[in-house]
Scaffold this motif. Structure first.
Motif, PDB file in Angstrom:
ATOM      1  N   LYS A   1      32.305  16.333   3.617  1.00 18.88           N
ATOM      2  CA  LYS A   1      32.569  17.652   3.035  1.00 18.88           C
ATOM      3  C   LYS A   1      31.278  18.292   2.525  1.00 18.88           C
ATOM      4  CE  LYS A   1      37.294  16.543   1.492  1.00 18.88           C
ATOM      5  NZ  LYS A   1      38.182  16.434   0.314  1.00 18.88           N
ATOM      6  N   ARG A   2      30.163  17.640   2.812  1.00 12.56           N
ATOM      7  CA  ARG A   2      28.840  18.098   2.388  1.00 12.56           C
ATOM      8  C   ARG A   2      28.704  18.098   0.860  1.00 12.56           C
ATOM      9  NH1 ARG A   2      27.450  23.318   6.037  1.00 12.56           N
ATOM     10  NH2 ARG A   2      25.294  22.706   5.605  1.00 12.56           N
ATOM     11  N   ILE A   3      29.322  17.094   0.249  1.00 16.53           N
ATOM     12  CA  ILE A   3      29.265  16.891  -1.204  1.00 16.53           C
ATOM     13  C   ILE A   3      28.451  15.632  -1.483  1.00 16.53           C
ATOM     14  CG2 ILE A   3      30.623  16.452  -3.296  1.00 16.53           C
ATOM     15  CD1 ILE A   3      31.098  19.185  -2.096  1.00 16.53           C
ATOM     16  N   PRO A   4      27.510  15.659  -2.439  1.00 16.69           N
ATOM     17  CA  PRO A   4      26.760  14.448  -2.805  1.00 16.69           C
ATOM     18  C   PRO A   4      27.629  13.512  -3.652  1.00 16.69           C
ATOM     19  CG  PRO A   4      26.062  16.265  -4.190  1.00 16.69           C
ATOM     20  CD  PRO A   4      27.039  16.844  -3.198  1.00 16.69           C
ATOM     21  N   GLN A   5      28.595  12.887  -2.999  1.00 16.12           N
ATOM     22  CA  GLN A   5      29.616  12.093  -3.691  1.00 16.12           C
ATOM     23  C   GLN A   5      29.010  10.971  -4.517  1.00 16.12           C
ATOM     24  OE1 GLN A   5      33.028  10.809  -1.280  1.00 16.12           O
ATOM     25  NE2 GLN A   5      32.719   8.728  -2.026  1.00 16.12           N
ATOM     26  N   ASN A   6      28.045  10.259  -3.960  1.00 14.75           N
ATOM     27  CA  ASN A   6      27.434   9.142  -4.685  1.00 14.75           C
ATOM     28  C   ASN A   6      26.694   9.612  -5.929  1.00 14.75           C
ATOM     29  OD1 ASN A   6      28.395   7.442  -2.676  1.00 14.75           O
ATOM     30  ND2 ASN A   6      26.501   7.523  -1.496  1.00 14.75           N
ATOM     31  N   ALA A   7      26.064  10.777  -5.836  1.00 14.57           N
ATOM     32  CA  ALA A   7      25.356  11.331  -6.992  1.00 14.57           C
ATOM     33  C   ALA A   7      26.339  11.706  -8.098  1.00 14.57           C
ATOM     34  CB  ALA A   7      24.534  12.549  -6.580  1.00 14.57           C
ATOM     35  N   VAL A   8      27.511  12.211  -7.717  1.00 11.87           N
ATOM     36  CA  VAL A   8      28.556  12.538  -8.698  1.00 11.87           C
ATOM     37  C   VAL A   8      28.940  11.282  -9.478  1.00 11.87           C
ATOM     38  CG1 VAL A   8      30.952  13.262  -9.003  1.00 11.87           C
ATOM     39  CG2 VAL A   8      29.482  14.497  -7.399  1.00 11.87           C
ATOM     40  N   LEU A   9      29.202  10.196  -8.755  1.00 16.49           N
ATOM     41  CA  LEU A   9      29.623   8.944  -9.389  1.00 16.49           C
ATOM     42  C   LEU A   9      28.496   8.347 -10.236  1.00 16.49           C
ATOM     43  CD1 LEU A   9      31.556   7.357  -6.383  1.00 16.49           C
ATOM     44  CD2 LEU A   9      32.520   8.487  -8.400  1.00 16.49           C
ATOM     45  N   PHE A  10      27.269   8.441  -9.751  1.00 11.57           N
ATOM     46  CA  PHE A  10      26.103   7.927 -10.466  1.00 11.57           C
ATOM     47  C   PHE A  10      25.973   8.593 -11.838  1.00 11.57           C
ATOM     48  CE2 PHE A  10      21.552   8.174 -11.513  1.00 11.57           C
ATOM     49  CZ  PHE A  10      21.147   6.848 -11.369  1.00 11.57           C
ATOM     50  N   MET A  11      26.050   9.914 -11.872  1.00 13.97           N
ATOM     51  CA  MET A  11      25.885  10.640 -13.130  1.00 13.97           C
ATOM     52  C   MET A  11      27.068  10.422 -14.067  1.00 13.97           C
ATOM     53  SD  MET A  11      22.896  11.912 -12.873  1.00 13.97           S
ATOM     54  CE  MET A  11      22.591  13.304 -13.966  1.00 13.97           C
ATOM     55  N   ALA A  12      28.273  10.297 -13.509  1.00 12.80           N
ATOM     56  CA  ALA A  12      29.450  10.059 -14.343  1.00 12.80           C
ATOM     57  C   ALA A  12      29.375   8.697 -15.024  1.00 12.80           C
ATOM     58  CB  ALA A  12      30.716  10.156 -13.494  1.00 12.80           C
ATOM     59  N   VAL A  13      28.941   7.688 -14.294  1.00 13.39           N
ATOM     60  CA  VAL A  13      28.833   6.340 -14.866  1.00 13.39           C
ATOM     61  C   VAL A  13      27.808   6.303 -15.987  1.00 13.39           C
ATOM     62  CG1 VAL A  13      28.066   3.980 -14.380  1.00 13.39           C
ATOM     63  CG2 VAL A  13      29.645   5.126 -12.811  1.00 13.39           C
ATOM     64  N   TRP A  14      26.658   6.947 -15.784  1.00 12.07           N
ATOM     65  CA  TRP A  14      25.642   6.945 -16.836  1.00 12.07           C
ATOM     66  C   TRP A  14      26.068   7.761 -18.048  1.00 12.07           C
ATOM     67  CZ3 TRP A  14      22.145   3.566 -17.731  1.00 12.07           C
ATOM     68  CH2 TRP A  14      21.632   2.804 -16.683  1.00 12.07           C
ATOM     69  N   ALA A  15      26.859   8.810 -17.834  1.00 13.46           N
ATOM     70  CA  ALA A  15      27.400   9.570 -18.971  1.00 13.46           C
ATOM     71  C   ALA A  15      28.319   8.683 -19.809  1.00 13.46           C
ATOM     72  CB  ALA A  15      28.158  10.797 -18.468  1.00 13.46           C
ATOM     73  N   ALA A  16      29.097   7.850 -19.139  1.00 12.54           N
ATOM     74  CA  ALA A  16      29.993   6.927 -19.852  1.00 12.54           C
ATOM     75  C   ALA A  16      29.198   5.898 -20.646  1.00 12.54           C
ATOM     76  CB  ALA A  16      30.917   6.235 -18.855  1.00 12.54           C
ATOM     77  N   ILE A  17      28.152   5.345 -20.035  1.00 15.32           N
ATOM     78  CA  ILE A  17      27.334   4.322 -20.697  1.00 15.32           C
ATOM     79  C   ILE A  17      26.638   4.899 -21.930  1.00 15.32           C
ATOM     80  CG2 ILE A  17      25.271   2.885 -20.433  1.00 15.32           C
ATOM     81  CD1 ILE A  17      26.099   2.512 -17.481  1.00 15.32           C
ATOM     82  N   LEU A  18      26.107   6.116 -21.804  1.00 19.26           N
ATOM     83  CA  LEU A  18      25.395   6.746 -22.918  1.00 19.26           C
ATOM     84  C   LEU A  18      26.290   6.935 -24.134  1.00 19.26           C
ATOM     85  CD1 LEU A  18      22.779   8.151 -23.905  1.00 19.26           C
ATOM     86  CD2 LEU A  18      23.674  10.270 -22.950  1.00 19.26           C
ATOM     87  N   THR A  19      27.591   7.106 -23.903  1.00 14.98           N
ATOM     88  CA  THR A  19      28.521   7.442 -24.984  1.00 14.98           C
ATOM     89  C   THR A  19      29.199   6.217 -25.588  1.00 14.98           C
ATOM     90  OG1 THR A  19      28.958   9.404 -23.628  1.00 14.98           O
ATOM     91  CG2 THR A  19      30.272   9.183 -25.594  1.00 14.98           C
ATOM     92  N   VAL A  20      28.876   5.022 -25.130  1.00  9.19           N
ATOM     93  CA  VAL A  20      29.498   3.799 -25.646  1.00  9.19           C
ATOM     94  C   VAL A  20      29.420   3.683 -27.175  1.00  9.19           C
ATOM     95  CG1 VAL A  20      29.269   1.277 -25.717  1.00  9.19           C
ATOM     96  CG2 VAL A  20      29.351   2.465 -23.509  1.00  9.19           C
ATOM     97  N   PRO A  21      28.285   4.053 -27.830  1.00  5.87           N
ATOM     98  CA  PRO A  21      28.254   3.950 -29.300  1.00  5.87           C
ATOM     99  C   PRO A  21      29.347   4.760 -30.001  1.00  5.87           C
ATOM    100  CG  PRO A  21      26.032   4.175 -28.440  1.00  5.87           C
ATOM    101  CD  PRO A  21      26.956   4.401 -27.289  1.00  5.87           C
ATOM    102  N   ALA A  22      29.896   5.772 -29.334  1.00  2.92           N
ATOM    103  CA  ALA A  22      30.958   6.571 -29.950  1.00  2.92           C
ATOM    104  C   ALA A  22      32.229   5.755 -30.155  1.00  2.92           C
ATOM    105  CB  ALA A  22      31.267   7.793 -29.083  1.00  2.92           C
ATOM    106  N   TYR A  23      32.334   4.626 -29.484  1.00  4.82           N
ATOM    107  CA  TYR A  23      33.503   3.753 -29.668  1.00  4.82           C
ATOM    108  C   TYR A  23      33.451   3.056 -31.026  1.00  4.82           C
ATOM    109  CZ  TYR A  23      37.020   0.175 -28.695  1.00  4.82           C
ATOM    110  OH  TYR A  23      38.126  -0.633 -28.740  1.00  4.82           O
ATOM    111  N   PHE A  24      32.270   3.026 -31.653  1.00  3.35           N
ATOM    112  CA  PHE A  24      32.084   2.315 -32.915  1.00  3.35           C
ATOM    113  C   PHE A  24      31.718   3.315 -34.008  1.00  3.35           C
ATOM    114  CE2 PHE A  24      30.745  -0.349 -29.364  1.00  3.35           C
ATOM    115  CZ  PHE A  24      31.610  -1.429 -29.501  1.00  3.35           C
ATOM    116  N   PRO A  25      32.712   4.030 -34.566  1.00  2.10           N
ATOM    117  CA  PRO A  25      32.430   5.044 -35.589  1.00  2.10           C
ATOM    118  C   PRO A  25      31.971   4.407 -36.894  1.00  2.10           C
ATOM    119  CG  PRO A  25      34.791   4.673 -35.405  1.00  2.10           C
ATOM    120  CD  PRO A  25      34.151   3.880 -34.295  1.00  2.10           C
TER     121      PRO A  25
END
Length: 548
Positions: free
Chosen positions: A374-398
């Motif tokens: 579909k001419r979408i950078p699918q792997n790049a989408v998943l790459f950035m989403a995973v790193w966004a999740a990792i960056l926010t892990v400290p928010a689990y520990f208020p």
């Protein structure tokens, strides 16, 4: 005739892209309005104005909101004008790091790209976390309490909802570029209509409003610094500037117009206008929303108590000003706007990741620079989403008070990473002076004062937003608590230190800036080259033709 003009524009866009060294791989299906729409959606006054309102309320009070927003919008617009000139000259998906490479060399492009990547990961994370928080509040308003956490803890439950929202946005982005463009078009009207409804509700529904004197002159210091004083030098030069994070964070992400330029018709003109227009209209509508909320703040003690307990100040104000039914309406409007915003953030982030990978700058670049059928950078989408999740892990520990300090830290990372990335090519363009070959939209001689002003401003806000936001976050303080630390300088500095060492050790030999020709890129990817469309091989990116 319209079809002929559209075909001519498409041909011109592809030719300009080939002159810059790339072939048309992404689907060029976005209109100028849709390009504006993605930045307007990412800025999203329904997101930043609601989620970071408390930062200004606690650090300065009403003056940080009423005057702060208005005054801080001006330097942001100047930065936008400077970037509009650059996107007009170089309308590529790499955008900012491409400009830096072209204007200063591979080293400048390398560090600019990594600052931009950090900022885009953080802005995606912060927006989706804010959206998840408001979605959880909305669920609670309708007595749906699935995400209150295993032990009834709201913030830990919100973290799991954040992961759901992030995954949903990844799926939306993978579904197709044209779908995302249409969603952003809808988002603009949702924001316009939503803001109108919220203003009408907050103006006409409450029985009482605060005075203009309160809104435009009242000062608060709920930060914990300087003993709560609002008249000391500490207040004016430390606490109040911390409150400016509301404006600086909300009006960001407008580089998305550049990242989507390879998918936009007539990008050299339309993408350039999209940058500054998204800032201008967001500044106006955002100020009206903030004033409406602040005029509803009639019970300051109750609002401060709610803020101390970790509740969003904007929600606490509205909750006391209107009935439960109207509160639900406003929550739904804001939450949906934030969900639109999060989807657009991931779109922009993935395009930058795709472009930076296409030029070999990210480990595993061949994987992240591929597009699907579909001419979408699918792997790049998943790459950035995973790193966004990792960056926010400290928010689990208020922290003990339940205040989401981690959220504000991610917000600071977004501001620092993005604005440093914005200003590096602006500085380099200033340094180049009259030798810069401008595109159809340009500043003329105004760059001579706009560029240095933007450079100094970003240096100033970078210092402000790496500072501790609470006394418990100061390392030498007796009350020091790791849960209260603003980890923005740790993350941003740590990543840049790492990529800096990498650059000195080996990357300076392998990363030479953007690919020089279409043929070179095809050779790296192992794909056949059709022999046309690209410029001759040279020592660097092709220069923009004068008056292009």
């Amino acid at each position: 005739m319209a079809n002929v003009d559209a075909a001519a524009t498409a041909t011109s866009d592809e030719q300009r892209l080939a002159e810059l060294g790339y072939k048309q791989e992404l689907s060029r299906s976005w209109s100028g309005f849709q390009n504006f729409a993605i930045s307007f959606t990412i800025i999203s006054i329904l997101a930043g104005c609601f989620t970071t309102y408390g930062q200004a309320w606690n650090n300065g009070g009403p003056i940080a909101i009423s005057w702060g927003w208005l005054l801080i919008s001006i330097p942001i617009l100047i930065i936008g004008f400077c970037m509009s000139e650059l996107v007009s000259a170089y309308p590529t998906a790499g955008g900012i790091y491409w400009w830096a490479s072209k204007l200063g060399g591979a080293g400048w492009g390398w560090f600019t790209g990594w600052f931009n990547l950090i900022g885009l990961v953080a802005v995606t994370a912060s927006v989706d976390y804010g959206a998840a928080t408001f979605l959880n509040l909305t669920f609670g308003a309708f007595d749906f309490n699935l995400f209150n956490g295993a032990s009834g803890d709201f913030l830990s439950g919100t973290f799991w909802l954040f992961l759901v929202v992030l995954a949903f946005h990844a799926l939306v982005n993978i579904a197709g570029s044209h779908l995302v463009a249409q969603i952003n078009g809808i988002s603009v009207w949702w924001h316009v209509a939503g803001v109108a409804i919220i203003l009408l509700v907050l103006v006409f529904v409450p029985d009482h409003h605060a005075s203009a004197d309160f809104v435009f002159t009242e000062r608060f210091n709920n930060s914990g610094f300087s003993g709560g004083s609002n008249s000391t030098a500490m207040f004016w030069f430390y606490v109040l500037p911390l409150g400016f994070l509301l404006t600086q964070y909300t009006i960001t992400g407008f580089d998305s117009c550049a990242h989507i330029s390879e998918e936009t018709h007539g990008a050299a003109d339309t993408a350039a206008k999209g940058v500054w227009r998204s800032i201008f209209y967001s500044a106006i509508f955002g100020w009206l929303v903030l004033l409406a909320i602040t005029f509803c703040a009639t019970n300051v003690d109750a609002i401060n108590k709610a803020a101390a307990g970790g509740e969003f100040v904007s929600v606490a104000i509205i909750e006391q000003a209107v009935s439960t039914g109207w509160l639900k309406v406003i929550l739904v409007i804001s939450t949906v706007g934030q969900l639109f915003c999060g989807a657009a953030c991931l779109t922009s982030a993935s395009r930058m990741c795709y472009a930076f990978s296409r030029d070999g700058a990210i480990p595993g670049w061949k994987l992240w620079s591929k597009v699907n059928n579909k001419r979408i950078p699918q792997n790049a989408v998943l790459f950035m989403a995973v790193w966004a999740a990792i960056l926010t892990v400290p928010a689990y520990f208020p922290n003990a008070s339940g205040v989401p300090v981690a959220f504000y830290a991610v917000v600071s990372i977004a501001v620092i990473g993005l604005y440093i990335a914005y200003v590096i090519p602006i500085f380099l363009r200033w340094r180049m002076g009259a030798a810069f070959e401008a595109g159809p939209w340009n500043l003329g001689n105004k760059y001579k004062w706009m560029n240095p002003f933007a450079t100094v401003w970003v240096a100033l806000i970078t210092i402000i937003f790496i500072l501790p936001t609470t006394p418990a976050g100061v390392p030498w303080n007796d009350e020091f608590d790791w849960n209260a630390v603003n980890y923005a300088p740790l993350v941003t500095g740590g990543v840049i230190l790492g990529v800096g060492i990498w650059w000195l050790v080996s990357a300076h030999n392998t990363f030479t800036g953007p690919r020089h020709t279409v043929a070179e890129l095809d050779a790296e990817l192992g794909e056949p080259h059709d022999g046309g469309g690209g410029p001759a091989a040279g020592s660097g990116p092709a220069a923009a033709p004068a008056g292009a």
